[in-house]
Write a protein that holds these residues in place. Structure first.
Motif, PDB file in Angstrom:
ATOM      1  N   ALA A  93      21.678  44.287  22.289  1.00 30.85           N
ATOM      2  CA  ALA A  93      21.816  42.450  22.637  1.00 30.85           C
ATOM      3  C   ALA A  93      23.268  42.734  23.419  1.00 30.85           C
ATOM      4  O   ALA A  93      24.154  42.582  23.415  1.00 30.85           O
ATOM      5  CB  ALA A  93      21.911  41.864  21.296  1.00 30.85           C
ATOM      6  N   GLY A  94      22.793  42.738  24.805  1.00 32.35           N
ATOM      7  CA  GLY A  94      23.585  43.159  25.759  1.00 32.35           C
ATOM      8  C   GLY A  94      24.587  43.834  25.410  1.00 32.35           C
ATOM      9  O   GLY A  94      24.588  45.050  25.431  1.00 32.35           O
ATOM     10  N   PRO A  95      25.949  43.244  25.262  1.00 34.69           N
ATOM     11  CA  PRO A  95      27.359  44.425  25.090  1.00 34.69           C
ATOM     12  C   PRO A  95      27.386  44.665  23.754  1.00 34.69           C
ATOM     13  O   PRO A  95      28.476  45.698  23.261  1.00 34.69           O
ATOM     14  CB  PRO A  95      28.377  43.414  25.459  1.00 34.69           C
ATOM     15  CG  PRO A  95      27.993  41.346  24.544  1.00 34.69           C
ATOM     16  CD  PRO A  95      26.265  42.357  25.463  1.00 34.69           C
ATOM     17  N   LEU A  96      26.341  44.543  22.697  1.00 29.79           N
ATOM     18  CA  LEU A  96      26.065  45.316  21.482  1.00 29.79           C
ATOM     19  C   LEU A  96      25.710  45.699  21.037  1.00 29.79           C
ATOM     20  O   LEU A  96      24.260  45.813  21.677  1.00 29.79           O
ATOM     21  CB  LEU A  96      26.268  43.807  20.441  1.00 29.79           C
ATOM     22  CG  LEU A  96      26.029  43.845  18.667  1.00 29.79           C
ATOM     23  CD1 LEU A  96      27.123  44.480  18.714  1.00 29.79           C
ATOM     24  CD2 LEU A  96      25.465  43.096  18.129  1.00 29.79           C
ATOM     25  N   ASP A  97      25.595  47.607  20.482  1.00 37.51           N
ATOM     26  CA  ASP A  97      24.257  48.362  20.021  1.00 37.51           C
ATOM     27  C   ASP A  97      25.222  48.181  18.393  1.00 37.51           C
ATOM     28  O   ASP A  97      26.321  48.653  18.544  1.00 37.51           O
ATOM     29  CB  ASP A  97      24.898  49.546  21.171  1.00 37.51           C
ATOM     30  CG  ASP A  97      24.640  49.305  22.156  1.00 37.51           C
ATOM     31  OD1 ASP A  97      23.002  48.877  23.097  1.00 37.51           O
ATOM     32  OD2 ASP A  97      25.580  50.129  23.284  1.00 37.51           O
TER      33      ASP A  97
END
Length: 209
Positions: A93-97
């Motif tokens: 999710a964008g900047p989140l892994d």
């Protein structure tokens, strides 16, 4: 926002909510919705250790709806992809892994699975279960008042514990799995303190209706 959604008396979201904490102090809540007024989609709410609340949503209309119901300091529209293989969930999710693994169903999950789906979706049932939920799962509410004069009911139908969490935000690892504490402050209730994935039907009623 899709035309006409806020003109309906109530809308429903069917899917899963995963809540987990990390040793860095960041808490995460994933919504994975198979059925919703917007079609299937997923979103992530994060609260950092310093209290900043961040929403990651896949479209402007889902972001507008969610941020009109809950409270965030920052809203970002980014692709949110979720894949599930056996007991392993992988989220980009964008900047989140994010990756987490669920465990075997416990007593609360077994009890929730025994509740008929048609009953669990009824707001009256959610109101009835609000007090027991608070006692069994501190921080959890099954009904309450949301943003924009909206009201919400959560009808839980299953619960699985989370055993392992691996997460990185903007390339920085968030640490080991930890309880969801302090409770997240997006809305009137928090995710269970013990990391878990809950199957749920969320009903949202609009105050003007």
């Amino acid at each position: 926002m899709r035309r006409g959604i806020t003109r309906r008396p109530r809308v429903r979201f069917d899917g899963w909510i995963a809540g987990m904490g990390t040793s860095s102090g960041t808490r995460l809540v994933l919504g994975h919705w198979q059925r919703s007024p917007f079609g299937p989609f997923s979103d992530v709410m994060l609260e950092r250790a310093d209290g900043e609340r961040l929403l990651l949503a896949p479209t402007r209309e889902t972001a507008d709806f969610i941020s009109g119901t809950y409270v965030f300091d920052t809203v970002r529209v980014v692709p949110v992809d979720v894949s599930i293989t056996d007991d392993t969930w992988t989220v980009a999710a964008g900047p989140l892994d994010l990756r987490f693994v669920t465990g075997r169903r416990r007593l609360v999950g077994l009890v929730l699975r025994a509740v008929p789906g048609a009953l669990a979706r009824r707001p009256a049932w959610c109101a009835l279960t609000d007090r027991p939920a608070r006692l069994l799962l501190p921080g959890v509410r099954t009904r309450g008042t949301a943003g924009g004069g909206r009201r919400e009911w959560y009808g839980a139908r299953d619960l699985l514990p989370i055993r392992v969490v691996s997460a990185a935000l903007d390339g920085a690892h968030l640490g080991a799995m930890a309880p969801v504490g302090p409770p997240v402050r997006f809305g009137f209730g928090s995710a269970p303190r013990d990391p878990a994935v809950t199957r749920v039907t969320t009903t949202v009623a609009f105050g003007s209706q």
